[in-house]
Structures are given as structure tokens and as C-alpha cells.
Design a protein around this motif. Structure first.
Motif, PDB file in Angstrom:
ATOM      1  N   ALA A  52       2.229   5.781  -2.377  1.00  0.00           N
ATOM      2  CA  ALA A  52       1.427   5.012  -1.146  1.00  0.00           C
ATOM      3  C   ALA A  52       1.658   5.486   0.241  1.00  0.00           C
ATOM      4  N   LYS A  53       1.145   5.201   1.044  1.00  0.00           N
ATOM      5  CA  LYS A  53       1.676   5.666   2.634  1.00  0.00           C
ATOM      6  C   LYS A  53       1.857   4.093   3.377  1.00  0.00           C
ATOM      7  N   VAL A  54       2.890   4.183   3.557  1.00  0.00           N
ATOM      8  CA  VAL A  54       3.625   3.081   4.515  1.00  0.00           C
ATOM      9  C   VAL A  54       3.347   3.189   5.702  1.00  0.00           C
ATOM     10  N   TRP A  55       3.481   2.414   6.676  1.00  0.00           N
ATOM     11  CA  TRP A  55       3.255   2.598   7.997  1.00  0.00           C
ATOM     12  C   TRP A  55       3.671   1.533   8.867  1.00  0.00           C
ATOM     13  N   PHE A  56       4.145   1.050  10.057  1.00  0.00           N
ATOM     14  CA  PHE A  56       3.963   0.067  10.438  1.00  0.00           C
ATOM     15  C   PHE A  56       2.065  -0.326  11.443  1.00  0.00           C
ATOM     16  N   LEU A 104       9.292  -0.005  -1.514  1.00  0.00           N
ATOM     17  CA  LEU A 104       7.678  -0.432  -1.731  1.00  0.00           C
ATOM     18  C   LEU A 104       7.454   0.181  -2.945  1.00  0.00           C
ATOM     19  N   PRO A 105       7.019   1.645  -3.038  1.00  0.00           N
ATOM     20  CA  PRO A 105       6.323   2.710  -3.788  1.00  0.00           C
ATOM     21  C   PRO A 105       6.877   2.003  -4.963  1.00  0.00           C
ATOM     22  N   GLY A 106       6.111   2.030  -6.367  1.00  0.00           N
ATOM     23  CA  GLY A 106       6.402   1.254  -7.416  1.00  0.00           C
ATOM     24  C   GLY A 106       6.499  -0.209  -7.630  1.00  0.00           C
ATOM     25  N   CYS A 107       5.711  -0.825  -6.149  1.00  0.00           N
ATOM     26  CA  CYS A 107       6.481  -2.555  -6.480  1.00  0.00           C
ATOM     27  C   CYS A 107       5.414  -2.874  -7.193  1.00  0.00           C
ATOM     28  N   PRO A 108       5.516  -4.054  -8.008  1.00  0.00           N
ATOM     29  CA  PRO A 108       3.890  -4.721  -8.824  1.00  0.00           C
ATOM     30  C   PRO A 108       3.382  -5.619  -8.050  1.00  0.00           C
ATOM     31  N   ILE A 109       2.580  -5.755  -7.884  1.00  0.00           N
ATOM     32  CA  ILE A 109       1.658  -6.987  -7.340  1.00  0.00           C
ATOM     33  C   ILE A 109       1.197  -7.944  -8.372  1.00  0.00           C
ATOM     34  N   VAL A 110       2.001  -9.261  -7.676  1.00  0.00           N
ATOM     35  CA  VAL A 110       1.961 -10.161  -9.193  1.00  0.00           C
ATOM     36  C   VAL A 110       1.249 -11.286  -7.469  1.00  0.00           C
ATOM     37  N   GLY A 111       0.607 -12.535  -9.268  1.00  0.00           N
ATOM     38  CA  GLY A 111       0.571 -13.226  -8.455  1.00  0.00           C
ATOM     39  C   GLY A 111       0.248 -14.561  -9.710  1.00  0.00           C
ATOM     40  N   PHE A 112      -0.446 -15.834  -9.049  1.00  0.00           N
ATOM     41  CA  PHE A 112      -0.985 -17.033  -9.719  1.00  0.00           C
ATOM     42  C   PHE A 112      -2.470 -17.973 -10.242  1.00  0.00           C
ATOM     43  N   TYR A 113      -2.513 -17.857 -11.115  1.00  0.00           N
ATOM     44  CA  TYR A 113      -4.168 -17.647 -10.504  1.00  0.00           C
ATOM     45  C   TYR A 113      -4.383 -19.336 -10.990  1.00  0.00           C
ATOM     46  N   ASN A 114      -5.208 -20.537 -10.196  1.00  0.00           N
ATOM     47  CA  ASN A 114      -4.905 -21.769 -10.725  1.00  0.00           C
ATOM     48  C   ASN A 114      -7.064 -21.805 -10.918  1.00  0.00           C
ATOM     49  N   GLU A 115      -6.996 -21.577 -12.013  1.00  0.00           N
ATOM     50  CA  GLU A 115      -8.444 -21.456 -12.944  1.00  0.00           C
ATOM     51  C   GLU A 115      -9.273 -22.999 -11.791  1.00  0.00           C
ATOM     52  N   GLU A 116      -8.306 -24.004 -11.675  1.00  0.00           N
ATOM     53  CA  GLU A 116      -9.494 -25.610 -11.569  1.00  0.00           C
ATOM     54  C   GLU A 116      -9.754 -25.144 -10.087  1.00  0.00           C
TER      55      GLU A 116
END
Length: 202
Positions: free
Chosen positions: A66-70, A20-32
Motif C-alpha cells: 500500500a502507498k503511504v503519504w502525507f 502500516l503495511p500489513g496492519c489489520p483494520i478492526v472495528g466493533f459493529y453495534n447492530e442496534e
């Protein structure tokens, strides 16, 4: 089993958490719709070649420290245990990302295809039933739209603050941590003393 018919035990999730550390956070934004969508891809046919391209863009990242936990949550009266972590969202660079900070969004993850190992269980007729993941690397965290169901019930992004003017200093620190980690050749291990891992239920 999860909604996508996969099964990830807590022990396997703990190992996955190390990626998890270093992972990109991605997404696709729809303007409409003024919201994010899902794991968006397009089919590109050019120069006689057929190719599937990812159309998501990075909107943030999980810090190397970053911290990682359950953590356990109740979903419709049923207790689930999820892998949690911390991340940064570039809401100043990409104003549409302020939606995540202000409203929160559903969330999913993308695993490295060639490094995911597991096996299918079958029903009485020999048909695939559940895919048990034995080993996997988390390649990306994906922002999902409000109306897109994550494969893990209740998986989402809960924003506590947005990035301010100190971001450049934070980014510089992250780059230095990455350089140090590459020089040492080591992996970030999940802290067993902190709460515990992943958007999977046991």
C-alpha cells in the motif's frame, strides 16, 4: 497537541508509517445503532482471573504494497497534515462493513503498548500536560462510529470502491508478498517521493 493530549512530530510519524503495511483494520459493529463504536474492550472475570479482552474484529487490512503519504486538509479553516494509506474492507464477507464503503467512518489507530516510547511534559504545578511520542509501532487501524470523535481531528475512512470477485487473487498476492518479506527479513520503508505520513498534525 492531539485530542488525547499526545504530540507526534512529522519525523516520528514517518517512522511509524513503516509499520502500516500489513496492519489489520478492526472495528466493533453495534447492530442496534447500525454503526460502529470505538476501541471496544470488555472486562472478563472467570476462573478467578481478571482480564481485559478486545471485542473488535478484523474488517480488512492494509496491503503490504500500500502507498503511504502525507496530505494536507482544512478542518474548520485550520490546516492539518495527516498520514494517509490505502486498505481493503471485506464488505462481502461482513455485510455491515458496507456502511464504511457507502458512508465513510471516523478512524483511529492503536499503538503497540510495550513498543511505544515517549515522555510527559508538565505544567507549572508539575502535573502531566502533553505526552510526546518519540517512537511507536502502529498495531491496528480502528473503525470508529459516526458520532465517535477521533483523537486526530478529521481522521476518517474514505471509501473509493468495494472488494469484488477478484479479492481471492488479491489475498493470494498479499500472502505471497508476506512470505517473501519474512524470508528476506526486511521492513517496508515509506517512499519519501510519495506525498507524505500520518493522522498527526505537525
Amino acid at each position: 497537541p492531539n485530542r488525547n493530549r499526545s504530540i507526534i512530530t512529522k519525523e516520528v510519524a514517518k517512522q511509524m508509517a513503516n509499520s502500516l503495511p500489513g496492519c489489520p483494520i478492526v472495528g466493533f459493529y453495534n447492530e442496534e445503532t447500525q454503526d460502529f463504536e470505538e476501541h471496544n474492550r470488555i472486562i472478563d472475570i472467570s476462573n478467578g482471573k481478571f482480564e481485559i479482552k478486545d471485542t473488535t474484529r478484523p474488517y480488512g487490512f492494509v496491503d503490504l504494497g500500500a502507498k503511504v503519504w502525507f496530505q494536507k486538509f482544512l478542518d474548520d479553516g485550520v490546516e492539518h497534515e495527516y498520514l494517509m494509506t490505502e486498505g481493503y474492507i471485506w464488505s462481502d464477507v461482513y455485510p455491515e462493513a458496507k456502511r464504511i464503503v457507502e458512508k465513510g467512518n471516523n478512524q483511529s489507530m492503536e499503538l503497540h503498548n510495550s513498543l511505544t516510547k515517549g515522555k510527559w511534559t508538565t505544567d507549572d504545578n508539575g502535573m502531566p500536560k502533553f505526552f510526546i511520542i518519540n517512537e511507536a509501532i502502529i498495531q491496528k487501524l480502528c473503525i470508529l462510529g459516526e458520532n465517535v470523535e477521533p483523537c486526530f481531528e478529521g481522521a476518517g475512512i474514505a471509501a473509493q470502491f468495494s472488494i469484488d470477485g477478484d479479492f481471492k487473487e488479491t489475498l493470494y498476492s498479499m500472502i505471497k508478498e508476506l512470505q517473501s518479506a519474512l524470508q528476506e527479513g526486511g521492513n517496508t520503508q515509506m517512499n519519501e517521493d510519495v506525498k507524505t505520513p500520518m493522522t498527526e498534525e505537525e
